[in-house]
Scaffold this motif. Structure first.
Motif: not given
Lengths: 634, 383
Positions: A607-617
């Motif tokens: 992944x690159x900085x600037x990418x968007x991830x979906x976190x489940x917390x």
């Protein structure tokens, strides 16, 4: 990459067929013994003619290592270094002064006794000492009968890639023993000079040259003298343009070619004795000649896609060391010429990050855990005023910095080139075909192709040859994970150049391991593999730079183990912006379950900085989804 | 026009030549050119095939020797932040080689790799970290022998056999060698780093805390961390243990690590030490206790023998009559009824280096014109 030409394709198929249908390991083993036999033959010629030269009758403690020499005739003519007979006569209790440096004209020439043990010494007197050329011609007063001597070969006939052997009294270890041998290839042949009568001024070899070997012989595969060794080129780190010529050959062995010696000694009475007319024609080589031919041909072919470039900064930069010891690193205003690889026909050039930012991502072993210093890289890249690229056709072109990759230690440049013809986007330059990753096993040859020549492009590249030492596995936490290690000599001059296999296919971009201590000439060089590069190149061509992605949090420790529970949320960073809070537990990233920070790191790879991830917390016992846009570690 | 006929002829000849040169290449020459190009391509294809054959054997050799090469980890007890009790932490390390002797597997490495350890581990080529312990060592010659604390299971390595003949016969300057090891922890995952070189010289001596007597010098790249790692030939035979490199001078503050001058303890010496350590058990290095330099005949320039510079108080030779003193010339030494002529100080060191304490020797030396003899046993330095 380059489209294969039609003529090459059948040839390539033919070769591939040869490679596949050549089983007989016994035959292959035989070919290796043949190589060794050919080496041995050359070495048998040079060993008895290599001597140790010391001032006669001077105590051993006053001599540092002594120099080496080579016997050139049965009647005892000996060639040695310009400093032969040097010793240090420092009276007791006095400090060293320059007048303590003495030079004896009566020389002790030591011949090793190759059959038994020990050595024999002979007196020799200096005939001609040339400080400029760095040679001395001497004659042994009473040479023994049957004295072995070396025949002169032809240094003008040398090719880059030819095997070369250096011999002498390296570090003084051969003072009482047979001389020390090192093997390498002819690394570079600089242009022939007019002041040397159209001969090479020097030749440079990758064979290791150490103190004490100066004055010793460099021989070709036939065991014929092709030059006498001057010294090992030190690294000149000033970065000033006038130092550039030597920088190109840093750590290479510098050799005075035999043709230049012939030219220089032409008027001497001893000339005919020194360089008699060769009786027989040069013998044709066997296996070694096949190897050298392939090295030469492949290097030249790859050289068509290896460019040279210079970097000019707005000013000299002084930056603190990444380890934070407060030490300042000075980055000079002018860098280069250094090497780069042309990866597309419209002018994209890849090179090592080290070449523009003076920092390699593969840092010193003790400090590998230090995060790549984004601040330093940024400062270095922003300070660039001008980049000039020298293309394979000899033309210069301005270039711009497109993007960089801090993970792999790469920089992408784009040269402003004129297309081959009107209406086309591509130039007539060539690029290389990539090597097959699966085939690249430890033990394969690596040819490191450098072009540190700038505007004065030579016909042949700077070549060093080594083995693929190790393919470092992907997935470890080391910065060198997934990189390939090689023992082909890597210096500032070929860093950023191409690593190719025997067939001339691109393995990757050559890079220094460490910029500071052990990177240069340590036999630890790295290749950023094409297999990794091709994954990121399209993004990089779009102008996107890779910095290590960063949440901006710390992990909570439970006992001795780190958990995926967030401890601190750093101000203004990605996690805070996404609304994460201390005490949140990350359970999934993009749907993949994670249980340790190691899992998180693994999922962040690619992944690159600037990418968007979906976190489940998990917050307060309830799971919820949060979107996070990754920042960069700075 | 009354021009000179010969000049006209000459002009015509030039014209003809020129015309010939300007002629477009006729089909025959074009064919010739094509066949020449084809022949060149064929010759190159042949060269490439042979080069690829050589490369393939290299890959095979590397594959083979890596199996028995290990990384050695030197662990020390140290305070770890956040922990009350000190823990074992990797502080240094090096390389090693698995050998088999007397039906058991052992690991050879250097004493300086194991120095100051609280625990030792090796990482084998399969990536498994295994506990080992120091079995015994000969500190004088930098040889340490480790053993597995428990029998390794499901392993692909069988251990190499250390044969004296590997380094005593057939090795020459120019023989290709492969060094495997763990430079700068670059092989801490167990998969060793391989480097290629040639033998530079035989019988090298390096003094100091650890003595390398009769060492093999080679130019395969060796760096800190390669210590204790093996040196191989292309047939995968064990040639010796890499332990030392010659360090170059600092240039502009940067010290080049590898200089192309590495030194390995040869297999025949390692074999002698293993005979003492495993076959005979608990042996100490033999000690003669005389410091020598090579004596040279001023007239002939010939090396004559080892001239005594000093005699250690613990030397067994101290009890000889007359007691050897500075200036005496040692000319031969007899071990097990075979007498060896000594020409240089190195000759003497080489012979003593492979003998255990207690070995019976006869030393012959010359004072003035008289020869003297001493029969006795080599001492143990520590006693």
């Amino acid at each position: 990459m380059k489209r294969p030409r039609r003529i090459l394709l059948p040839l390539a198929l033919l070769l591939l067929g040869g490679a596949v249908f050549l089983p007989a390991p016994a035959a292959a083993k035989g070919s290796l013994s043949k190589v060794e036999d050919e080496f041995e033959k050359a070495i048998q010629r040079v060993t008895p003619a290599t001597v140790v030269c010391r001032p006669w009758g001077v105590e051993a403690r006053k001599i540092r290592t002594g120099t080496s020499g080579v016997v050139m005739s049965r009647k005892g003519l000996v060639l040695s270094d310009g400093d032969v007979g040097l010793y240090f006569d420092i009276p007791k209790g006095e400090k060293f002064k320059t007048e303590h440096i003495k030079r004896a004209d009566l020389i002790e020439v030591r011949l090793p006794n190759l059959k038994g043990k020990g050595f024999r010494s002979y007196k020799a007197t200096v005939i001609k000492r040339d400080k400029d050329l760095d040679t001395t011609l001497m004659r042994m007063e009473k040479p023994p009968g049957g004295l072995k001597y070396l025949k002169a070969g032809n240094s003008d006939a040398l090719k880059v890639g030819d095997f070369a052997f250096a011999m002498g009294n390296s570090f003084g270890h051969a003072a009482e023993a047979p001389p020390t041998l090192t093997a390498g290839v002819i690394a570079s042949l600089p242009p022939k000079g007019t002041e040397t009568g159209g001969r090479y001024r020097y030749i440079y070899t990758s064979a290791a040259v150490n103190p004490g070997v100066n004055g010793g012989p460099l021989v070709d595969i036939h065991g014929h003298l092709v030059g006498t060794i001057s010294n090992s080129v030190p690294l000149v780190g000033s970065g000033k343009p006038q130092d550039a010529p030597e920088l190109a050959y840093a750590y290479m062995g510098k050799v005075i070619p035999v043709e230049r010696l012939k030219h220089h000694y032409a008027d001497l009475d001893e000339f005919a004795e020194l360089f008699p007319e060769p009786k027989a024609a040069e013998p044709k080589g066997g296996e070694t000649s096949a190897l050298a031919t392939v090295f030469h041909h492949t290097a030249r072919k790859a050289y068509r896609s290896v460019v040279s470039f210079k970097v000019k900064r707005k000013g000299q930069l002084s930056l603190a060391e990444p380890a934070g010891r407060g030490k300042l690193v000075n980055i000079p205003r002018y860098l280069g010429p250094v090497s780069g690889v042309l990866v597309s026909r419209d002018g994209y050039i890849l090179t090592s990050l080290y070449n523009v930012a003076n920092t390699a991502t593969l840092v010193h072993g003790q400090r590998w855990a230090t995060a790549p210093d984004t601040v330093k890289v940024k400062a270095c890249l922003e300070g660039i005023e001008k980049i000039t690229v020298y293309m394979p056709d000899g033309k210069a072109a301005p270039a711009t910095l497109v993007s960089h990759h801090q993970g792999l230690g790469l920089v992408l440049l784009k040269a402003e080139l004129k297309p081959a013809s009107a209406g086309e986007t591509m130039t007539s330059h060539e690029t290389m075909q990539p090597a097959d990753v699966a085939e690249m096993k430890a033990g394969r040859f690596v040819l490191a192709i450098g072009n540190p020549f700038g505007a004065k492009r030579l016909d042949d590249p700077l070549l060093t040859v080594g083995l693929l030492s190790k393919r470092h596995v992907t997935g470890s936490e080391h910065p060198w994970a997934s990189q390939w290690q090689t023992d082909a000599g890597v210096t500032d001059a070929n860093c950023g150049g191409a690593a190719v296999d025997l067939q001339g296919r691109l393995m990757g971009v050559v890079t220094l391991w460490s910029a500071t201590q052990h990177g240069r000439n340590s036999g630890i060089g790295f290749v950023i593999p094409w297999s990794e590069i091709q994954l990121v190149l399209p993004e990089m061509m779009r102008g996107r730079s890779y910095k290590p992605p960063f949440f901006g949090i710390t992990w909570k420790q439970l006992g001795t183990e780190l958990t995926t529970v967030l401890d601190k949320i750093l101000e203004g960073k990605a996690a805070e912006k996404a609304g994460l809070k201390s005490g949140d537990e990350i359970v999934k990233i993009n749907g993949d379950a994670v249980s340790t920070p190691g899992d998180v790191r693994n999922l962040l790879r690619g992944t690159w900085s600037g990418d968007t991830l979906l976190l489940t917390i998990r917050r307060g016992g309830k799971e919820q989804d949060v979107k996070i846009t990754l920042g960069a570690r700075e | 026009m009354n021009g000179n006929p010969s000049r006209a002829a000459c002009f015509a000849a030039v014209l003809v030549t020129a015309a010939f040169l300007w002629l477009p290449a006729d089909p025959a020459t074009a064919d010739e050119g094509a066949s020449k190009a084809a022949a060149e391509a064929e010759a190159y294809a042949d060269a490439l095939e042979r080069a690829v054959g050589i490369e393939r054997s290299l890959v095979k050799a590397v594959d083979k020797v890596r199996l028995n090469s290990v990384s050695v980890l030197n662990l020390r007890r140290a305070k770890v932040p956040g922990k009350a009790e000190p823990e074992l932490v990797r502080r240094s390390g090096g390389s090693g080689v698995i050998i088999s002797r007397k039906g058991k597997l052992w690991i050879l490495t250097n004493v300086h790799v194991t120095a100051g350890h609280h625990a030792l581990q090796v990482v084998t080529h399969d990536g498994v970290t295994r506990d080992v312990e120091l079995h015994d060592s000969i500190p004088e010659y930098d040889i340490a022998l480790l053993k597995f604390t428990s029998k390794p299971k499901r392993v692909k390595f069988r251990g190499v056999s250390v044969r004296a003949s590997n380094s005593e016969t057939g090795l020459k300057e120019g023989t290709w060698v492969i060094a495997t090891g763990n430079p700068f922890f670059l092989a801490e995952d167990g998969l060793s780093v391989t480097t290629l070189g040639v033998i530079s010289g035989m019988g090298r001596f390096l003094g100091g805390k650890y003595q390398y007597v009769g060492a093999i010098q080679h130019d395969a790249e060796v760096n800190p961390g390669n210590s204790g790692g093996p040196l191989w030939d292309l047939r995968g035979r064990f040639l010796g243990i890499n332990g030392m490199i010659a360090m170059g001078q600092r240039i502009a503050g940067v010290r080049p690590s590898n200089t192309g001058a590495a030194f390995a303890l040869p297999a025949h010496q390692v074999d002698a030490y293993l005979r003492q350590l495993i076959d005979e058990g608990d042996a100490e290095a033999g000690f003669l206790g005389v410091k020598c330099e090579t004596a040279m005949d001023r007239k002939t320039g010939k090396a004559m023998g080892a001239r005594v510079v000093g005699v250690d108080a613990r030397s067994p030779l101290a009890s000889a009559t007359p007691r050897p003193k500075k200036g005496d010339l040692i000319t031969s030494i007899t071990v097990k009824s075979s007498s060896k002529r000594i020409y240089t100080a190195r000759d003497l060191r080489e012979i003593i280096s492979v003998l255990a304490a207690g070995t019976a020797v006869t030393v012959k030396w010359k004072r003035g014109k008289r020869y003297h003899r001493w029969k006795g046993k080599l001492a143990d330095r520590k006693r």
